[in-house]
Design a protein around this motif. Structure first.
Motif, PDB file in Angstrom:
ATOM      1  N   TRP A  52      -9.527  49.929  19.353  1.00 48.55           N
ATOM      2  CA  TRP A  52     -10.122  50.855  18.386  1.00 48.55           C
ATOM      3  C   TRP A  52     -11.397  51.492  18.930  1.00 48.55           C
ATOM      4  N   ASP A  53     -11.644  52.717  18.503  1.00 46.90           N
ATOM      5  CA  ASP A  53     -12.906  53.394  18.759  1.00 46.90           C
ATOM      6  C   ASP A  53     -14.003  52.640  18.002  1.00 46.90           C
ATOM      7  N   GLU A  54     -15.154  52.484  18.608  1.00 46.34           N
ATOM      8  CA  GLU A  54     -16.248  51.703  18.008  1.00 46.34           C
ATOM      9  C   GLU A  54     -16.660  52.214  16.628  1.00 46.34           C
ATOM     10  N   MET A  55     -16.759  53.525  16.470  1.00 49.10           N
ATOM     11  CA  MET A  55     -17.189  54.059  15.171  1.00 49.10           C
ATOM     12  C   MET A  55     -16.145  53.766  14.092  1.00 49.10           C
ATOM     13  N   ALA A  56     -14.881  53.950  14.430  1.00 47.60           N
ATOM     14  CA  ALA A  56     -13.811  53.664  13.469  1.00 47.60           C
ATOM     15  C   ALA A  56     -13.742  52.167  13.186  1.00 47.60           C
ATOM     16  N   LEU A  57     -13.977  51.380  14.215  1.00 47.42           N
ATOM     17  CA  LEU A  57     -13.899  49.926  14.065  1.00 47.42           C
ATOM     18  C   LEU A  57     -14.985  49.393  13.140  1.00 47.42           C
ATOM     19  N   ASP A  58     -16.152  50.003  13.159  1.00 48.84           N
ATOM     20  CA  ASP A  58     -17.244  49.549  12.290  1.00 48.84           C
ATOM     21  C   ASP A  58     -16.832  49.587  10.817  1.00 48.84           C
ATOM     22  N   SER A  59     -16.191  50.663  10.399  1.00 49.05           N
ATOM     23  CA  SER A  59     -15.769  50.745   9.002  1.00 49.05           C
ATOM     24  C   SER A  59     -14.638  49.755   8.717  1.00 49.05           C
ATOM     25  N   LYS A  60     -13.760  49.535   9.687  1.00 47.79           N
ATOM     26  CA  LYS A  60     -12.677  48.563   9.509  1.00 47.79           C
ATOM     27  C   LYS A  60     -13.233  47.143   9.428  1.00 47.79           C
ATOM     28  N   LYS A  61     -14.254  46.852  10.223  1.00 47.32           N
ATOM     29  CA  LYS A  61     -14.863  45.520  10.172  1.00 47.32           C
ATOM     30  C   LYS A  61     -15.466  45.256   8.794  1.00 47.32           C
ATOM     31  N   ALA A  62     -16.076  46.274   8.216  1.00 44.88           N
ATOM     32  CA  ALA A  62     -16.623  46.131   6.863  1.00 44.88           C
ATOM     33  C   ALA A  62     -15.500  45.869   5.860  1.00 44.88           C
ATOM     34  N   ALA A  63     -14.387  46.564   6.015  1.00 40.96           N
ATOM     35  CA  ALA A  63     -13.238  46.359   5.128  1.00 40.96           C
ATOM     36  C   ALA A  63     -12.632  44.965   5.326  1.00 40.96           C
ATOM     37  N   ILE A  64     -12.620  44.482   6.558  1.00 32.23           N
ATOM     38  CA  ILE A  64     -12.121  43.134   6.841  1.00 32.23           C
ATOM     39  C   ILE A  64     -13.006  42.094   6.167  1.00 32.23           C
ATOM     40  N   LEU A  65     -14.307  42.254   6.285  1.00 34.31           N
ATOM     41  CA  LEU A  65     -15.239  41.325   5.632  1.00 34.31           C
ATOM     42  C   LEU A  65     -15.043  41.332   4.121  1.00 34.31           C
ATOM     43  N   HIS A  66     -14.840  42.517   3.560  1.00 31.65           N
ATOM     44  CA  HIS A  66     -14.592  42.626   2.122  1.00 31.65           C
ATOM     45  C   HIS A  66     -13.290  41.913   1.743  1.00 31.65           C
ATOM     46  N   ALA A  67     -12.240  42.134   2.521  1.00 32.94           N
ATOM     47  CA  ALA A  67     -10.939  41.509   2.241  1.00 32.94           C
ATOM     48  C   ALA A  67     -11.044  39.993   2.348  1.00 32.94           C
ATOM     49  N   GLU A  68     -11.698  39.515   3.382  1.00 33.67           N
ATOM     50  CA  GLU A  68     -11.821  38.055   3.526  1.00 33.67           C
ATOM     51  C   GLU A  68     -12.688  37.482   2.415  1.00 33.67           C
ATOM     52  N   GLY A  69     -13.712  38.214   2.013  1.00 36.64           N
ATOM     53  CA  GLY A  69     -14.526  37.765   0.889  1.00 36.64           C
ATOM     54  C   GLY A  69     -13.734  37.720  -0.404  1.00 36.64           C
ATOM     55  N   SER A  70     -12.823  38.659  -0.560  1.00 36.83           N
ATOM     56  CA  SER A  70     -12.008  38.724  -1.772  1.00 36.83           C
ATOM     57  C   SER A  70     -10.875  37.702  -1.779  1.00 36.83           C
ATOM     58  N   TYR A  71     -10.253  37.490  -0.623  1.00 37.24           N
ATOM     59  CA  TYR A  71      -9.037  36.678  -0.565  1.00 37.24           C
ATOM     60  C   TYR A  71      -9.180  35.402   0.266  1.00 37.24           C
ATOM     61  N   GLY A  72     -10.267  35.251   0.980  1.00 34.27           N
ATOM     62  CA  GLY A  72     -10.410  34.144   1.919  1.00 34.27           C
ATOM     63  C   GLY A  72     -10.305  32.770   1.286  1.00 34.27           C
TER      64      GLY A  72
END
Length: 108
Positions: free
Chosen positions: A72-92
């Motif tokens: 992934w491109d670093e800029m695009a990955l930053d937003s995906k990492k935030a979404a991953i953290l949100h998902a893990e916080g929601s479902y982890g």
């Protein structure tokens, strides 16, 4: 490999991946993806565990696992990492409980 050997290997790998997630050595998305097909193979789509994993996968199928970050491109990955953290916080927490349930059910 016989069908029985395949099922045995899938069961072992399923438990190993569940334990790796609980130990923190496998990321949430990576664990989910690794376990998703195995549980479908072992239990079918109608089981309670499979239904939960299907829901998690549906909510996160657009997100990369840690092993895919280098693609992934670093800029695009930053937003995906935030979404991953949100998902893990929601479902982890619930996913962790499923991992414990899987280990209890399939560990030998």
């Amino acid at each position: 490999m016989t069908h029985e050997e395949y099922i045995e290997n899938s069961t072992i790998e399923l438990c190993e991946n569940a334990q790796r997630y609980l130990n923190g050595t496998l990321d949430f998305i990576g664990a989910l993806r690794a376990m998703f097909e195995m549980i479908i193979t072992l239990e079918g789509r109608e089981s309670e565990i499979a239904a939960s994993l299907i829901c998690f996968e549906s909510e996160t199928d657009h997100l990369p696992s840690a092993s895919q970050f280098h693609l992934w491109d670093e800029m695009a990955l930053d937003s995906k990492k935030a979404a991953i953290l949100h998902a893990e916080g929601s479902y982890g927490s619930e996913f962790g409980e499923l991992c414990r349930e899987i280990i209890a059910k399939y560990s030998r």
